[in-house]
Scaffold this active site. Structure first.
Site, PDB file in Angstrom:
ATOM      1  N   ILE A   1      -2.620  -2.967   7.108  1.00 32.00           N
ATOM      2  CA  ILE A   1      -1.413  -2.693   6.384  1.00 32.00           C
ATOM      3  C   ILE A   1      -0.365  -2.002   7.421  1.00 32.00           C
ATOM      4  O   ILE A   1       0.147  -0.733   7.298  1.00 32.00           O
ATOM      5  CB  ILE A   1      -1.715  -1.589   5.156  1.00 32.00           C
ATOM      6  CG1 ILE A   1      -2.755  -0.348   5.582  1.00 32.00           C
ATOM      7  CG2 ILE A   1      -2.381  -2.307   3.923  1.00 32.00           C
ATOM      8  CD1 ILE A   1      -2.639   0.633   4.684  1.00 32.00           C
TER       9      ILE A   1
ATOM     10  N   ASP B   1       0.896  -1.328   0.051  1.00 33.65           N
ATOM     11  CA  ASP B   1      -0.120  -0.014   0.112  1.00 33.65           C
ATOM     12  C   ASP B   1       0.732   1.213   0.047  1.00 33.65           C
ATOM     13  O   ASP B   1       1.733   1.393   0.939  1.00 33.65           O
ATOM     14  CB  ASP B   1      -0.731  -0.093   1.122  1.00 33.65           C
ATOM     15  CG  ASP B   1      -1.905   1.160   1.419  1.00 33.65           C
ATOM     16  OD1 ASP B   1      -2.991   1.126   0.815  1.00 33.65           O
ATOM     17  OD2 ASP B   1      -1.368   2.334   1.883  1.00 33.65           O
TER      18      ASP B   1
ATOM     19  N   HIS C   1      -8.054   9.779  -1.642  1.00 36.38           N
ATOM     20  CA  HIS C   1      -7.422   9.859  -0.413  1.00 36.38           C
ATOM     21  C   HIS C   1      -8.177  10.326   0.687  1.00 36.38           C
ATOM     22  O   HIS C   1      -8.222   9.864   1.742  1.00 36.38           O
ATOM     23  CB  HIS C   1      -6.077  10.446  -0.669  1.00 36.38           C
ATOM     24  CG  HIS C   1      -4.946  10.002   0.441  1.00 36.38           C
ATOM     25  ND1 HIS C   1      -3.572   9.935   0.162  1.00 36.38           N
ATOM     26  CD2 HIS C   1      -5.135   9.349   1.651  1.00 36.38           C
ATOM     27  CE1 HIS C   1      -3.125   9.326   1.164  1.00 36.38           C
ATOM     28  NE2 HIS C   1      -4.082   9.128   2.023  1.00 36.38           N
TER      29      HIS C   1
ATOM     30  N   TYR D   1       2.742  10.290  -0.516  1.00 32.59           N
ATOM     31  CA  TYR D   1       3.780   9.567   0.072  1.00 32.59           C
ATOM     32  C   TYR D   1       4.962  10.079  -0.408  1.00 32.59           C
ATOM     33  O   TYR D   1       6.159   9.924   0.231  1.00 32.59           O
ATOM     34  CB  TYR D   1       3.652   7.894   0.474  1.00 32.59           C
ATOM     35  CG  TYR D   1       2.461   7.468   1.138  1.00 32.59           C
ATOM     36  CD1 TYR D   1       1.721   8.712   1.808  1.00 32.59           C
ATOM     37  CD2 TYR D   1       2.038   6.483   1.128  1.00 32.59           C
ATOM     38  CE1 TYR D   1       0.566   8.059   2.511  1.00 32.59           C
ATOM     39  CE2 TYR D   1       0.917   5.660   1.849  1.00 32.59           C
ATOM     40  CZ  TYR D   1       0.143   6.502   2.267  1.00 32.59           C
ATOM     41  OH  TYR D   1      -1.007   6.185   3.079  1.00 32.59           O
TER      42      TYR D   1
ATOM     43  N   LYS E   1       3.267  -0.727   9.042  1.00 34.68           N
ATOM     44  CA  LYS E   1       4.408  -0.564   8.169  1.00 34.68           C
ATOM     45  C   LYS E   1       5.629  -0.576   9.257  1.00 34.68           C
ATOM     46  O   LYS E   1       5.345  -0.358  10.459  1.00 34.68           O
ATOM     47  CB  LYS E   1       4.289   0.890   7.543  1.00 34.68           C
ATOM     48  CG  LYS E   1       4.185   2.013   8.595  1.00 34.68           C
ATOM     49  CD  LYS E   1       5.368   2.878   8.718  1.00 34.68           C
ATOM     50  CE  LYS E   1       5.092   3.888   9.427  1.00 34.68           C
ATOM     51  NZ  LYS E   1       6.464   4.684   9.694  1.00 34.68           N
ATOM     52  N   SER E   2       6.703  -0.658   8.744  1.00 34.55           N
ATOM     53  CA  SER E   2       7.920  -0.735   9.179  1.00 34.55           C
ATOM     54  C   SER E   2       9.192  -0.698   8.491  1.00 34.55           C
ATOM     55  O   SER E   2       8.929  -1.231   7.064  1.00 34.55           O
ATOM     56  CB  SER E   2       7.997  -2.028  10.286  1.00 34.55           C
ATOM     57  OG  SER E   2       9.436  -2.135  11.042  1.00 34.55           O
TER      58      SER E   2
ATOM     59  N   LYS F   1      -3.230   5.719  -4.098  1.00 35.22           N
ATOM     60  CA  LYS F   1      -4.238   6.762  -3.931  1.00 35.22           C
ATOM     61  C   LYS F   1      -4.054   8.049  -4.609  1.00 35.22           C
ATOM     62  O   LYS F   1      -2.850   8.510  -4.610  1.00 35.22           O
ATOM     63  CB  LYS F   1      -4.268   6.979  -2.357  1.00 35.22           C
ATOM     64  CG  LYS F   1      -4.192   5.760  -1.360  1.00 35.22           C
ATOM     65  CD  LYS F   1      -4.168   6.051  -0.165  1.00 35.22           C
ATOM     66  CE  LYS F   1      -3.922   4.784   0.791  1.00 35.22           C
ATOM     67  NZ  LYS F   1      -2.535   4.498   0.826  1.00 35.22           N
TER      68      LYS F   1
END
Length: 282
Positions: free
Chosen positions: A233, A46, A112, A51, A235-236, A76
């Site tokens: 989703i 995603d 978005h 971003y 995130k890291s 998005k």
């Protein structure tokens, strides 16, 4: 290798229930993070135009060697206030995302934010219908939409969003909105499923359940989402944590665990950590 179960969207597409998000991951780091996630077994990625890491995400997808048909890629439309979002602008933005990702189609394309003060979301959705009909987006949906925003689309279009990606975690469980989704056949996807910072993960209730199961606090919260039917989703950029977040299919929370986590955001205790879609226009 862990294999996430899939959720069948309202157009028949199958979307992995647990994917990998790259919010706040710099473009230069996105290639490595995405490659690590795909190597660990994630198949859903995603990203979003805003971003600024679609290009790095695309490089990670290409370098992985994973067949395109095994991947589910979401991006998005950043329908920000500095642009008039007519048909041509939406199509240009979509084409730009495809180019940066290096893909011929997107599996899921989302609006978005609803930005109700701008009154252009219906026109944007009409172009999303066109993109979906072309097959260049296998499914289309929305993000951060409230029931009233969903009503606006329903009043002018027969196309029901496949997904609504919203802030959702035990401190903000969005019970009303999830019920609306269930009624309309919209899949619920959680952004920031672990909250932000360490607050949620250090709560005594979460830590106690983690100790009970011999799991991390993050694994417990992700398991809570999965058992509620949410798509998540996390995130890291840390390889060990990327792998840990996917390793949530070998245990289950019991009814008492679920009730304890549900209680964290029940009623007046519910609170956002992100922007309110009713007023967000930045």
């Amino acid at each position: 290798m862990n294999q996430a179960p899939t959720v069948k969207l309202n157009n028949g597409s199958l979307m992995p229930q647990l994917g990998f998000g790259v919010w706040q991951v710099p473009d230069a780091e996105a290639e490595r993070a995405v490659a690590t996630a795909l190597e660990a077994g994630y198949r859903s990625i995603d990203t979003a135009a805003v971003y600024g890491n679609e290009a790095g995400t695309g490089r990670g997808l290409a370098a992985s060697g994973v067949a395109r048909e095994e991947l589910f890629v979401t991006t998005k439309l950043w329908n920000g206030p500095k642009q008039t979002w007519n048909r041509d602008a939406v199509l240009r933005a979509f084409d730009d995302s495809l180019r940066k990702l290096g893909l011929e189609h997107i599996d899921l394309y989302l609006i978005h934010w609803p930005r109700p003060m701008r009154d252009d979301v219906v026109a944007i959705w009409q172009t999303f219908e066109e993109i979906a009909a072309s097959g260049r987006a296998r499914a289309v949906g929305v993000s951060n939409f409230r029931p009233a925003d969903l009503d606006r689309l329903a009043g002018t279009s027969a196309l029901v969003p496949a997904v609504n990606q919203i802030e959702l975690h035990p401190l903000f469980p969005q019970d009303e909105l999830r019920a609306v989704h269930a009624e309309r056949g919209i899949a619920t996807e959680a952004w920031s499923p672990l909250g932000q910072g360490k607050e949620l993960l250090t709560l005594p209730e979460v830590a106690g359940i983690a100790a009970k199961h011999g799991r991390s606090a993050a694994q417990v919260v992700l398991r809570w989402h999965l058992q509620h039917g949410n798509i998540v989703i996390p995130k890291s950029v840390t390889p060990a944590r990327i792998r840990e977040n996917l390793d949530v299919f070998g245990f289950a929370l019991d009814a008492a665990d679920i009730a304890a986590l549900d209680a964290l955001g029940a009623g007046a205790a519910a609170r956002r950590i992100g922007p309110d879609p009713a007023v967000f226009d930045v």
